[in-house]
Design a protein around this motif. Structure first.
Motif, PDB file in Angstrom:
ATOM      1  N   MET A   1       0.449  -1.461   0.249  1.00  0.00           N
ATOM      2  CA  MET A   1       0.447  -0.347   0.272  1.00  0.00           C
ATOM      3  C   MET A   1       0.792   1.472  -0.226  1.00  0.00           C
ATOM      4  O   MET A   1       1.600   1.176   1.194  1.00  0.00           O
ATOM      5  CB  MET A   1      -1.077   0.401   1.330  1.00  0.00           C
ATOM      6  CG  MET A   1      -1.646  -1.092   1.247  1.00  0.00           C
ATOM      7  SD  MET A   1      -2.628  -1.431   3.084  1.00  0.00           S
ATOM      8  CE  MET A   1      -1.500  -1.814   4.038  1.00  0.00           C
TER       9      MET A   1
ATOM     10  N   PRO B   1      -8.498  -0.654   5.388  1.00  0.00           N
ATOM     11  CA  PRO B   1      -8.680  -1.058   6.597  1.00  0.00           C
ATOM     12  C   PRO B   1      -7.368  -1.923   7.626  1.00  0.00           C
ATOM     13  O   PRO B   1      -7.527  -1.503   8.598  1.00  0.00           O
ATOM     14  CB  PRO B   1      -9.727  -2.645   6.461  1.00  0.00           C
ATOM     15  CG  PRO B   1      -9.572  -2.435   4.864  1.00  0.00           C
ATOM     16  CD  PRO B   1      -9.102  -0.880   4.120  1.00  0.00           C
TER      17      PRO B   1
ATOM     18  N   ARG C   1       6.086  -9.419   3.692  1.00  0.00           N
ATOM     19  CA  ARG C   1       5.526  -9.967   2.488  1.00  0.00           C
ATOM     20  C   ARG C   1       6.433  -9.453   0.799  1.00  0.00           C
ATOM     21  O   ARG C   1       6.748  -9.540  -0.135  1.00  0.00           O
ATOM     22  CB  ARG C   1       4.837  -8.819   1.874  1.00  0.00           C
ATOM     23  CG  ARG C   1       3.394  -8.769   2.469  1.00  0.00           C
ATOM     24  CD  ARG C   1       1.946  -7.790   2.345  1.00  0.00           C
ATOM     25  NE  ARG C   1       1.084  -8.137   2.965  1.00  0.00           N
ATOM     26  CZ  ARG C   1      -0.416  -7.834   2.691  1.00  0.00           C
ATOM     27  NH1 ARG C   1       0.127  -6.295   1.668  1.00  0.00           N
ATOM     28  NH2 ARG C   1      -1.035  -7.649   3.344  1.00  0.00           N
TER      29      ARG C   1
HETATM   30  C1  S3P Z   1      -4.134  -4.682   1.143  1.00  0.00           C
HETATM   31  C2  S3P Z   1      -3.974  -3.604   0.430  1.00  0.00           C
HETATM   32  C3  S3P Z   1      -5.057  -2.715  -0.609  1.00  0.00           C
HETATM   33  C4  S3P Z   1      -6.891  -3.435  -0.292  1.00  0.00           C
HETATM   34  C5  S3P Z   1      -6.980  -3.677   0.496  1.00  0.00           C
HETATM   35  C6  S3P Z   1      -5.688  -4.559   1.440  1.00  0.00           C
HETATM   36  C7  S3P Z   1      -3.625  -4.749   1.436  1.00  0.00           C
HETATM   37  O1  S3P Z   1      -5.147  -1.973  -1.633  1.00  0.00           O
HETATM   38  O2  S3P Z   1      -6.391  -4.647  -1.547  1.00  0.00           O
HETATM   39  O3  S3P Z   1      -7.074  -2.824   1.919  1.00  0.00           O
HETATM   40  O4  S3P Z   1      -3.726  -5.974   2.239  1.00  0.00           O
HETATM   41  O5  S3P Z   1      -2.085  -4.912   1.422  1.00  0.00           O
HETATM   42  P1  S3P Z   1      -3.424  -1.465  -2.299  1.00  0.00           P
HETATM   43  O6  S3P Z   1      -2.356  -1.675  -1.724  1.00  0.00           O
HETATM   44  O7  S3P Z   1      -3.842  -0.354  -3.628  1.00  0.00           O
HETATM   45  O8  S3P Z   1      -3.744   0.069  -0.754  1.00  0.00           O
END
Ligand code: S3P
Length: 188
Positions: free
Chosen positions: A25, A134, A152
């Motif tokens: 993210m 979230p 990760r």
């Molecule tokens: C997540 C990243 C989010 C979204 C969700 C979970 C994750 O997307 O899919 O909140 O597990 O890293 P972005 O990477 O586009 O923010």
């Protein structure tokens, strides 16, 4: 939006298969992805937006009302559909998608994957602008992101290409990716 057939652009080049952006993210997947798609003359698809359309509610609501497992299931279904559809596109994935081995296999089979790597300070600065994620609302953002980097990064490193998205401006990252794709024969 669904992927449509791609044609050669003004440069006479064509993206041979979809390009999938992975990374944490705040790495810039959506912003860089949108610019890349424009440059490569193919559609841009954000898998999180596709999930929101399919579910009819926000990512935050899916997590809160249905739980993360349901979100991951939707994420897998949406990404398999996108990857298996005809035509090349630039696809930005949510940060957790590439952790799923089923998605990873489909990405490997149907596309070229690019990990947008960024360091903690850059990620933190970028995610601080929004409160829509979230996983980052569960405690201290710095500590959560530091843990996600630990967990990760080794998996993201399995992507075909790694590009550092920390330092340069987004357009420089886009140019670097186009250069790499051209060299690999994925954009020719
Ligand atoms: C997540 C990243 C989010 C979204 C969700 C979970 C994750 O997307 O899919 O909140 O597990 O890293 P972005 O990477 O586009 O923010």
């Amino acid at each position: 939006m669904s992927a449509s057939a791609s044609c050669a652009d003004d440069s006479g080049h064509q993206l041979k298969r979809s390009l999938v952006l992975v990374g944490l993210m705040g790495a810039g997947k959506s912003t860089i992805g949108r610019r890349l798609a424009q440059m490569l003359s193919v559609p841009f698809i954000d898998s999180d937006n596709e999930i929101v359309s399919a579910a009819g509610c926000s990512i935050a609501d899916i997590f809160e009302i249905h739980g993360e497992a349901i979100f991951r299931d939707l994420e897998q279904r949406v990404l398999l559909r996108l990857l298996e559809s005809n035509g090349s596109a630039v696809i930005a994935t949510g940060g957790g998608a590439f952790l799923n081995p089923v998605i990873r296999d489909a990405v490997r089979q149907h596309s070229v994957s690019v990990w947008l790597k960024a360091d903690l300070e850059v990620l933190l600065e970028r995610v601080s602008r929004k409160r829509t994620r979230p996983l980052l609302e569960r405690g201290d953002k710095r500590a959560i992101l530091a843990r996600l980097i630990e967990e990760r990064h080794a998996v993201y490193a399995k992507a075909d290409v790694t590009v550092d998205s920390s330092a340069g401006l987004h357009h420089a990252v886009v140019e670097e990716i186009v250069k790499i794709l051209t060299k690999r024969g994925d954009y020719a």
